[in-house]
Design an enzyme around this catalytic site. Sequence first.
Site, PDB file in Angstrom:
ATOM      1  N   ASP A 179      -8.626   1.882  -2.807  1.00  0.00           N
ATOM      2  CA  ASP A 179      -8.620   2.364  -1.425  1.00  0.00           C
ATOM      3  C   ASP A 179      -9.245   3.756  -1.411  1.00  0.00           C
ATOM      4  OD1 ASP A 179      -8.126   3.334   1.084  1.00  0.00           O
ATOM      5  OD2 ASP A 179      -6.003   2.766   1.151  1.00  0.00           O
ATOM      6  N   PHE A 197      -0.402   5.707   0.116  1.00  0.00           N
ATOM      7  CA  PHE A 197      -0.523   5.554   1.563  1.00  0.00           C
ATOM      8  C   PHE A 197      -1.739   4.676   1.845  1.00  0.00           C
ATOM      9  CE2 PHE A 197      -2.129   6.377   5.774  1.00  0.00           C
ATOM     10  CZ  PHE A 197      -0.977   6.242   6.537  1.00  0.00           C
ATOM     11  N   LYS A 221     -12.403   6.259   7.653  1.00  0.00           N
ATOM     12  CA  LYS A 221     -12.450   7.681   7.995  1.00  0.00           C
ATOM     13  C   LYS A 221     -13.878   8.211   8.148  1.00  0.00           C
ATOM     14  CE  LYS A 221      -7.749   8.888   7.145  1.00  0.00           C
ATOM     15  NZ  LYS A 221      -6.864   8.239   6.203  1.00  0.00           N
TER      16      LYS A 221
HETATM   17  C1  LIG Z   1      -5.912   7.095   6.436  1.00  0.00           C
HETATM   18  C2  LIG Z   1      -5.781   6.123   5.339  1.00  0.00           C
HETATM   19  C3  LIG Z   1      -5.605   4.749   5.598  1.00  0.00           C
HETATM   20  C4  LIG Z   1      -5.408   4.198   6.997  1.00  0.00           C
HETATM   21  O1  LIG Z   1      -6.486   4.450   7.827  1.00  0.00           O
HETATM   22  P1  LIG Z   1      -6.290   4.307   9.437  1.00  0.00           P
HETATM   23  O2  LIG Z   1      -7.683   4.432   9.962  1.00  0.00           O
HETATM   24  O3  LIG Z   1      -5.389   5.413   9.865  1.00  0.00           O
HETATM   25  O4  LIG Z   1      -5.703   2.961   9.665  1.00  0.00           O
HETATM   26  C5  LIG Z   1      -5.567   3.886   4.518  1.00  0.00           C
HETATM   27  N1  LIG Z   1      -5.692   4.345   3.257  1.00  0.00           N
HETATM   28  C6  LIG Z   1      -5.859   5.649   2.972  1.00  0.00           C
HETATM   29  C7  LIG Z   1      -6.010   6.066   1.555  1.00  0.00           C
HETATM   30  C8  LIG Z   1      -5.883   6.582   3.997  1.00  0.00           C
HETATM   31  O5  LIG Z   1      -6.008   7.880   3.714  1.00  0.00           O
END
Ligand SMILES: *Cc1c(COP(=O)(O)O)cnc(C)c1O
Length: 421
Positions: free
Chosen positions: A240, A155, A269
Amino acid sequence: MRKHADVPSATPRTATPGVTKHAANLSVLAPNYNPLDVVLVSGEGSWVTDVDGRRYLDCLAGYSALNFGHRHPGLVAAAQEQLDSITLTSRAFRHDLLEPFARAVTSLTGTEMLLPMNTGAEAVETAVKASRKWGYDVKGIPDGTASIVVASGAFHGRTTTIVSMSDDPETRDGFGPYTPGFRIVPFGDADAVAEAVDETTVAVLVEPIQGESGVIIPPADYLPRLRALCDERNVLLVLDEIQSGLGRTGTTLAQDLAGVRADLTTLGKALGGGILPVSAVVGRREVLSVLTPGTHGSTFGGNPLACAVGIAVVDLLVPGTLQARAATLGSELRTRLEAMVAEGLLAAVRTVGLWAGLDVEPSLGLSGRETCELLAAHGVLAKDTHGSTIRLAPPLTIEREDLDLALDILTKVLRERRAAE
Ligand SMILES: *Cc1c(COP(=O)(O)O)cnc(C)c1O
């Protein structure tokens, strides 16, 4: 004074559409979420309160956006102070906090350069663009041919390019045509990555631990092998860490556990302290330097308010005590969840730091969603990922007794369910 979740015996709220207590039948809100039927009005630390005055322990913590809890006093103070000076300049002008923010985050993460954005998806988009441009400008591959190897079950966000990297039908289907240039291989399989890499490959982009998939932890040699492979084949390793980063795993970054440093790392986040969206790509100077003036940007990225909060977030992480706390509380979390596996309440658990994916024992006949509804009825908020898997990611600042309380309630809910079988 001992705090209590408003407790039991009440009938759990049902999530059947149309009969929920709070969800309006004729909502004007687009239906792209199906939240638990709890309407929150305030939060402090690990606790939130709803419109009826019921208190809940927040064991999701905004998918790790609330690593420091709700309204952390130091973060709120930093934001409030900044509100009284300047909040937005755009990148057309300089401001006094952008360079200090970049220095703080790069120094915390052992990286050379930072590019500020707002949301996680934008940080991932930035990493994709930087990798492609590095491929053309530095690696010298023919224009328009770049490929990026990504992982199944990943994700990375919701933009059209990012859903093109996804193999989750819910995330992906119905949004084509898709952005080309991605190769999806099984997560945790370094051999599959090696096979997918060819002369057009500019990057391998994965989560070090897959959060949305249910806290999926790859084999211990996965990241070291990807690092070696990327070095050997002149490919960028992009990690990521939007959900795994900033203390969740008991280390500053999840990649610290594997002893590797990515060429680019996305952060988001928790970087915004639960106050506003703040994201960034950090990494090697040689790579981020390809994004020259005019090639990429963001009106709000790196704004003064974001930088003030981001610097305060880094200040919280510099001493390492929160990371250590995540590790200590995390080992208690693991012990208790493993006992629940032994007791037959859970089929499996995966934990790292203060982060757990748990699969409810199938014979209990509870979906993840139903489990979360039962937990909410007993004063604990958590989130299902899919099937019968739920994720626990409480604030790193949670009191030990509150973590115990949440686990007591989880145990009770599952035991009651088993007794009712
Ligand atoms: C939440 C998340 C995203 C996307 O972040 P948003 O601020 O919702 O665009 C991307 N990568 C990972 C691993 C995430 O948990």
